[in-house]
Design a protein around this motif. Structure first.
Motif, PDB file in Angstrom:
ATOM      1  N   ASN A  27     -62.858 -20.064   9.949  1.00 29.47           N
ATOM      2  CA  ASN A  27     -63.398 -19.883   8.597  1.00 29.47           C
ATOM      3  C   ASN A  27     -64.018 -21.163   8.027  1.00 29.47           C
ATOM      4  OD1 ASN A  27     -62.894 -17.064   7.516  1.00 29.47           O
ATOM      5  ND2 ASN A  27     -60.955 -17.559   8.501  1.00 29.47           N
TER       6      ASN A  27
ATOM      7  N   TRP B 119     -57.439 -19.433  12.713  1.00 29.42           N
ATOM      8  CA  TRP B 119     -57.902 -18.768  11.484  1.00 29.42           C
ATOM      9  C   TRP B 119     -58.665 -19.756  10.612  1.00 29.42           C
ATOM     10  CZ3 TRP B 119     -55.762 -13.849   9.585  1.00 29.42           C
ATOM     11  CH2 TRP B 119     -56.164 -13.501   8.305  1.00 29.42           C
TER      12      TRP B 119
ATOM     13  N   ASP C  56     -62.397 -14.895   5.667  1.00 23.12           N
ATOM     14  CA  ASP C  56     -61.422 -15.402   4.693  1.00 23.12           C
ATOM     15  C   ASP C  56     -61.824 -16.816   4.309  1.00 23.12           C
ATOM     16  OD1 ASP C  56     -59.179 -15.499   3.073  1.00 23.12           O
ATOM     17  OD2 ASP C  56     -57.814 -16.045   4.703  1.00 23.12           O
TER      18      ASP C  56
ATOM     19  N   LEU D 256     -55.099 -15.119   4.306  1.00 19.04           N
ATOM     20  CA  LEU D 256     -54.040 -15.799   5.055  1.00 19.04           C
ATOM     21  C   LEU D 256     -52.766 -15.893   4.216  1.00 19.04           C
ATOM     22  CD1 LEU D 256     -53.207 -17.316   7.633  1.00 19.04           C
ATOM     23  CD2 LEU D 256     -54.086 -19.411   6.577  1.00 19.04           C
TER      24      LEU D 256
END
Length: 173
Positions: A67, A63, A75, A82
């Protein structure tokens, strides 16, 4: 060696050693017996496993890398989505874990009570065995005393017969 009818009377009947625990079997599943309860328990148990921690670490790493590296921007840096995901996870995980701990405490208490009842039953059985052994010992002592008395009477009778035999022999000879 062949068993006789008396041997069966001497043997104690087989007992159900889990008889004190059977009353608490309804506590076995943490959340109950329904489909949801079984899934909730499996989920709560999964939270503490290395597989979950490794999987969560991998998801968070991917994640953040996606990003920060610019591959995607769903995000961006303060990672609010998150954080929201972690908050949602905590909102569900905490009650499930607390519920699991509460039910485990109930099971532990019930098992401790059942164990205490079992120990009390064993103590009563042991006292009964000791009483039976003491009764048998007393009976053996009485039988030995009776045997001693009979041996003395037999000795006296033997001596008297010998004396009468000698007297009779003197009168006849």
């Amino acid at each position: 060696m062949k068993a006789t009818g008396n041997d069966a009377a001497v043997k104690a009947p087989l007992k159900d050693h889990l008889r004190f625990h059977r009353a608490h079997t309804h506590l076995a599943p943490t959340f109950g017996q329904s489909w949801f309860a079984l899934k909730a328990e499996a989920f709560a148990r999964f939270f503490g496993t290395p597989m979950f921690l490794g999987g969560q670490t991998l998801v968070v790493t991917v994640w953040i890398v996606l990003n920060v590296s610019g591959i995607t921007h769903f995000d961006p840096y303060p990672f609010i989505l998150l954080n929201l995901a972690f908050s949602l996870q905590a909102a569900y995980a905490a009650p499930l874990i607390l519920l699991a701990e509460t039910r485990q405490a109930e099971r532990d208490k019930a098992n401790a009570e059942a164990d205490a009842l079992h120990r009390e039953d064993l103590a009563r059985a042991n006292e009964l065995r000791q009483k039976v052994a003491a009764d048998h010992a007393e009976q053996m002592i009485r039988l030995i005393e009776m045997n001693t008395d009979l041996t003395n009477v037999t000795k006296q009778l033997t001596e008297r017969i010998e004396q009468l035999t000698l007297e009779l022999h003197k009168k006849l000879v």
